[in-house]
Design an enzyme around this catalytic site. Structure first.
Site, PDB file in Angstrom:
ATOM      1  N   GLU A   1      -8.639   0.517  -2.826  1.00 52.51           N
ATOM      2  CA  GLU A   1      -9.460   0.607  -1.604  1.00 52.51           C
ATOM      3  C   GLU A   1     -10.362   1.813  -1.743  1.00 52.51           C
ATOM      4  OE1 GLU A   1      -6.938   0.891   1.767  1.00 52.51           O
ATOM      5  OE2 GLU A   1      -6.098  -1.090   1.474  1.00 52.51           O
TER       6      GLU A   1
ATOM      7  N   HIS B   1      -3.775  -4.222   7.656  1.00 54.94           N
ATOM      8  CA  HIS B   1      -3.775  -3.122   8.618  1.00 54.94           C
ATOM      9  C   HIS B   1      -2.837  -3.372   9.794  1.00 54.94           C
ATOM     10  CE1 HIS B   1      -5.093   0.663  10.224  1.00 54.94           C
ATOM     11  NE2 HIS B   1      -5.824   0.826   9.149  1.00 54.94           N
TER      12      HIS B   1
ATOM     13  N   HIS C   1       1.051   6.260   1.778  1.00 55.33           N
ATOM     14  CA  HIS C   1       1.791   7.215   2.603  1.00 55.33           C
ATOM     15  C   HIS C   1       2.991   7.835   1.897  1.00 55.33           C
ATOM     16  CE1 HIS C   1      -1.131   6.778   5.599  1.00 55.33           C
ATOM     17  NE2 HIS C   1      -0.999   5.462   5.585  1.00 55.33           N
TER      18      HIS C   1
ATOM     19  N   GLU D   1     -11.166  -9.188   3.353  1.00 51.98           N
ATOM     20  CA  GLU D   1      -9.878  -8.839   3.959  1.00 51.98           C
ATOM     21  C   GLU D   1     -10.135  -8.650   5.445  1.00 51.98           C
ATOM     22  OE1 GLU D   1      -7.236  -6.170   1.953  1.00 51.98           O
ATOM     23  OE2 GLU D   1      -6.521  -5.327   3.850  1.00 51.98           O
TER      24      GLU D   1
ATOM     25  N   ARG E   1      -9.266   8.228  -0.934  1.00 52.51           N
ATOM     26  CA  ARG E   1     -10.247   8.656   0.080  1.00 52.51           C
ATOM     27  C   ARG E   1     -11.083   9.798  -0.456  1.00 52.51           C
ATOM     28  NH1 ARG E   1      -8.700   6.577   5.539  1.00 52.51           N
ATOM     29  NH2 ARG E   1     -10.484   7.744   6.256  1.00 52.51           N
TER      30      ARG E   1
ATOM     31  N   ARG F   1      -6.841  12.914   0.979  1.00 48.20           N
ATOM     32  CA  ARG F   1      -5.763  13.365   1.881  1.00 48.20           C
ATOM     33  C   ARG F   1      -4.396  12.827   1.454  1.00 48.20           C
ATOM     34  NH1 ARG F   1      -7.413  10.250   7.401  1.00 48.20           N
ATOM     35  NH2 ARG F   1      -9.393  11.247   6.902  1.00 48.20           N
TER      36      ARG F   1
ATOM     37  N   HIS G   1      -5.558   3.600  -1.562  1.00 49.30           N
ATOM     38  CA  HIS G   1      -6.873   4.001  -1.047  1.00 49.30           C
ATOM     39  C   HIS G   1      -7.150   5.426  -1.519  1.00 49.30           C
ATOM     40  CE1 HIS G   1      -9.566   4.376   2.835  1.00 49.30           C
ATOM     41  NE2 HIS G   1     -10.211   4.699   1.730  1.00 49.30           N
TER      42      HIS G   1
ATOM     43  N   ASN H   1       0.860  -1.187   0.000  1.00 47.61           N
ATOM     44  CA  ASN H   1       0.000   0.000   0.000  1.00 47.61           C
ATOM     45  C   ASN H   1       0.901   1.244   0.000  1.00 47.61           C
ATOM     46  OD1 ASN H   1      -1.390   2.274   1.127  1.00 47.61           O
ATOM     47  ND2 ASN H   1      -3.067   0.911   1.669  1.00 47.61           N
TER      48      ASN H   1
ATOM     49  N   THR I   1      -8.291   3.869   8.603  1.00 45.66           N
ATOM     50  CA  THR I   1      -9.489   3.036   8.651  1.00 45.66           C
ATOM     51  C   THR I   1      -9.569   2.368  10.026  1.00 45.66           C
ATOM     52  OG1 THR I   1      -8.990   2.589   6.352  1.00 45.66           O
ATOM     53  CG2 THR I   1     -10.770   1.325   7.326  1.00 45.66           C
TER      54      THR I   1
HETATM   55  N1  PXP Z   1      -5.878  -2.941   4.081  1.00 48.64           N
HETATM   56  C1  PXP Z   1      -6.837  -1.988   4.237  1.00 48.64           C
HETATM   57  C2  PXP Z   1      -8.229  -2.340   3.874  1.00 48.64           C
HETATM   58  C3  PXP Z   1      -6.517  -0.700   4.691  1.00 48.64           C
HETATM   59  O1  PXP Z   1      -7.487   0.226   4.863  1.00 48.64           O
HETATM   60  C4  PXP Z   1      -5.163  -0.392   4.958  1.00 48.64           C
HETATM   61  C5  PXP Z   1      -4.789   0.998   5.368  1.00 48.64           C
HETATM   62  O2  PXP Z   1      -5.028   1.872   4.305  1.00 48.64           O
HETATM   63  C6  PXP Z   1      -4.203  -1.394   4.771  1.00 48.64           C
HETATM   64  C7  PXP Z   1      -4.593  -2.660   4.356  1.00 48.64           C
HETATM   65  C8  PXP Z   1      -2.761  -1.152   5.030  1.00 48.64           C
HETATM   66  O3  PXP Z   1      -2.591  -0.888   6.398  1.00 48.64           O
HETATM   67  P1  PXP Z   1      -1.220  -0.355   6.933  1.00 48.64           P
HETATM   68  O4  PXP Z   1      -0.936   0.911   6.187  1.00 48.64           O
HETATM   69  O5  PXP Z   1      -1.473  -0.136   8.388  1.00 48.64           O
HETATM   70  O6  PXP Z   1      -0.181  -1.390   6.665  1.00 48.64           O
END
Ligand code: PXP
Length: 282
Positions: free
Chosen positions: A96, A219, A33, A177, A68, A72, A66, A30, A127
């Site tokens: 996402e 997550h 960030h 998930e 959003r 952001r 994601h 992901n 989330t």
């Molecule tokens: N899976 C989902 C559905 C999420 O919302 C997120 C966070 O955007 C992640 C995975 C990845 O989580 P993390 O950034 O904490 O590794």
């Protein structure tokens, strides 16, 4: 690490040990960030698509992003670039998104490999919990149906709760998930509830798989928790972001992802990472 708490790079739980026939485990990276850092200064760098390309070269099987409602981090232009990159590399993009008409239209325009429906609240930092599939059946049903009709694999981000898993199955989602955030946080904080969270994840993954759902986890996963998560044999994919982007500050993105992969693969092979594996990963 506290051996009473399931987790840790060396703390794979024997009861969850994978068999040699365990399914392969994919890594979705992901890259949200990377965009968070870019947006902090309103600059054009660092580029999430560049990070996505590097992530795939380092061993990510696919990219997760994601979009959003408040934009952001990831922007619409990022999704355009990531969808084009995924097509070029022949790798899956997992979008996402909240189950809103706006996001549904974007998904239908891009037709990513998968769409993971997540709950979204403007005031949340990330989330916070899973989607209430059981309580929102009527709202979610048309979104799931429309995405599926467009050939998009639908994943629902839920807690490892039997009622939510059954509702996801009834809705026709192909994937669930499971939210592993509470487990990962409990491990990091050395709280005994980690054991109970882990038990629920194992049982939830087994239930979902028994219903024919593909099971993912996401997550809050880091090097300390990935081995125990990866050892749950029903998981087919882990989606990991924040920790990897943070770790990249110290080691670079490529080594950070390679190390995560090694830990995942060692756990999935049914072995706690050996000293050698850990040295190679470090
Ligand atoms: N899976 C989902 C559905 C999420 O919302 C997120 C966070 O955007 C992640 C995975 C990845 O989580 P993390 O950034 O904490 O590794």
């Amino acid at each position: 690490m506290n051996r009473d708490i399931p987790g840790g790079a060396t703390g794979v739980i024997s009861g969850a040990m994978s068999s040699p026939q365990a399914k392969p485990l994919r890594l979705g990276v992901n890259i949200d960030h990377v965009a968070t850092i870019r947006n902090a200064r309103g600059e054009a760098y660092p580029d999430p698509a560049r990070a996505a390309d590097l992530a795939m070269q380092a061993g990510a099987d696919g990219i997760t992003a994601h979009l959003r409602e408040d934009r952001r981090h990831i922007s619409d232009a990022d999704i355009d670039a990531l969808a084009a990159l995924a097509r070029k590399r022949g790798r899956p993009l997992n979008l996402e998104m909240a189950a809103t008409p706006e996001m549904e239209a974007i998904a239908l325009a891009h037709r990513p490999h998968a769409a993971c429906l997540v709950p979204e609240r403007r005031e949340e930092v990330t989330t916070e919990g899973g989607l209430d599939v059981a309580g929102q059946h009527n709202h979610l049903a048309p979104v799931v149906a429309n995405l599926k009709a467009a050939g998009i694999r639908v994943s629902l981000f839920i807690e490892a709760d039997p009622a939510q898993i059954a509702a996801a199955h009834a809705l026709g989602a192909q994937v669930v998930e499971l939210h592993v955030g509470a487990y990962c946080l409990a491990v990091r904080e050395r709280r005994p509830e980690a054991a109970e969270h882990y038990r629920r994840l194992r049982e939830g993954a087994a239930l979902a798989a028994s219903l024919g759902l593909e099971v993912h986890a996401g997550h809050g996963i880091d090097y300390e928790t990935v081995s125990a998560v990866a050892a749950i044999p029903e998981f087919a994919e882990l989606n990991i972001g924040h920790f990897l982007i943070g770790e990249a500050i110290f080691t670079g993105l490529d080594p950070a992802i390679r190390r995560m992969r090694l830990l995942m693969d060692a756990a999935r092979a049914g072995a706690a990472p050996s000293e050698t594996t850990q040295e190679a990963a470090a």
